[in-house]
Design an enzyme around this catalytic site. Structure first.
Site, mmCIF file in Angstrom:
data_model
loop_
_atom_site.group_PDB
_atom_site.id
_atom_site.type_symbol
_atom_site.label_atom_id
_atom_site.label_comp_id
_atom_site.label_asym_id
_atom_site.label_seq_id
_atom_site.Cartn_x
_atom_site.Cartn_y
_atom_site.Cartn_z
ATOM 1 N N ASN A 1 12.485 2.888 1.824
ATOM 2 C CA ASN A 1 11.081 3.141 2.146
ATOM 3 C C ASN A 1 10.829 3.324 3.640
ATOM 4 O O ASN A 1 9.718 3.105 4.127
ATOM 5 C CB ASN A 1 10.187 1.999 1.619
ATOM 6 N N ARG A 2 11.887 3.694 4.372
ATOM 7 C CA ARG A 2 11.789 3.918 5.820
ATOM 8 C C ARG A 2 11.428 2.656 6.598
ATOM 9 O O ARG A 2 10.984 2.718 7.737
ATOM 10 C CB ARG A 2 10.792 5.036 6.143
ATOM 11 N N LEU A 3 11.653 1.487 6.009
ATOM 12 C CA LEU A 3 11.402 0.218 6.707
ATOM 13 C C LEU A 3 12.710 -0.245 7.358
ATOM 14 O O LEU A 3 13.234 -1.329 7.076
ATOM 15 C CB LEU A 3 10.861 -0.827 5.724
#
Length: 219
Positions: free
Chosen positions: A196-198
């Site tokens: 999730n691009r975290l």
């Protein structure tokens, strides 16, 4: 012409990077990651140059310039690579010794970004490395006036053959304008891809007294 790349993406999920699992000094973490990447490719018996790194400098026009070079040695003192002192990167380093180097290892979904101050290594160490290079590469260092305008590829090959014949069976001396640099870091960022691009971003900063402090950055 417009090429739409909006659907080029992947989800990162191989590893995570937590403060509780990293050493106090960044060099150990660099070595851990490098050895893991090395083992990954050794198991597959490929010939990937995992020591390839980008190095960014500030050119004579005040703009950034980035290119790929090969890391040849690293330790707690810094990161060593070799080039022509009169190349664009060599001239840039002479004028502005602060550089940024980075590694991207897609298989482990990791990148490392290092800012540091660059200086020449001792001549003796450059000599030792030069004489351990393949003979063909040694000749190439004499044939190439790196970053200068070249009239044609044929001329370069003529220069190579000229120096090859000149040295014949002689020992090849290291050119005076070729040698090593060491990048002594003051900031090292370790990036681990996450879902999730975290993404995980742990950043080490070197304080004046030589102590490293660690921060987590937003992705």
């Amino acid at each position: 012409m417009t090429v739409d790349l909006s659907n080029f993406r992947k989800n990162y999920e191989r590893n995570s990077l937590l403060e509780s699992n990293v050493p106090k000094k960044p060099f150990q973490l660099f070595d851990d990651w490098f050895q893991q990447e090395k083992s990954f490719h050794q198991e597959r018996k490929d010939n990937e140059e995992i020591n390839a790194m980008s190095i960014s400098t500030i050119g004579e026009d005040g703009g950034p310039e980035t290119r790929i070079v090969l890391l040849k040695e690293y330790s707690e003192y810094g990161f060593i690579f070799y080039t022509n002192y009169y190349s664009l990167k060599g001239k840039a380093i002479q004028n502005r010794p602060k550089v940024c180097i980075s590694f991207y290892w897609k298989n482990m979904e990791r990148q490392i970004i290092i800012k540091g101050i660059t200086s020449k290594i001792p001549r003796k160490k450059s000599d030792e490395y030069f004489h351990n290079r393949p003979r063909e590469n040694q000749i190439g260092s004499w044939a190439s006036r790196q970053s200068m305008i070249l009239s044609s590829k044929e001329y370069l090959l003529k220069q190579y053959n000229k120096w090859k014949n000149f040295f014949d069976k002689k020992t090849i001396k290291r050119p005076f304008d070729w040698g090593g640099y060491i990048v002594k870091p003051y900031k090292m960022e370790f990036w681990q891809g996450q879902p999730n691009r975290l993404h995980d971003r742990l950043v080490y900063f070197l304080e004046k007294e030589g102590r490293w402090i660690l921060y987590r950055f937003y992705p």
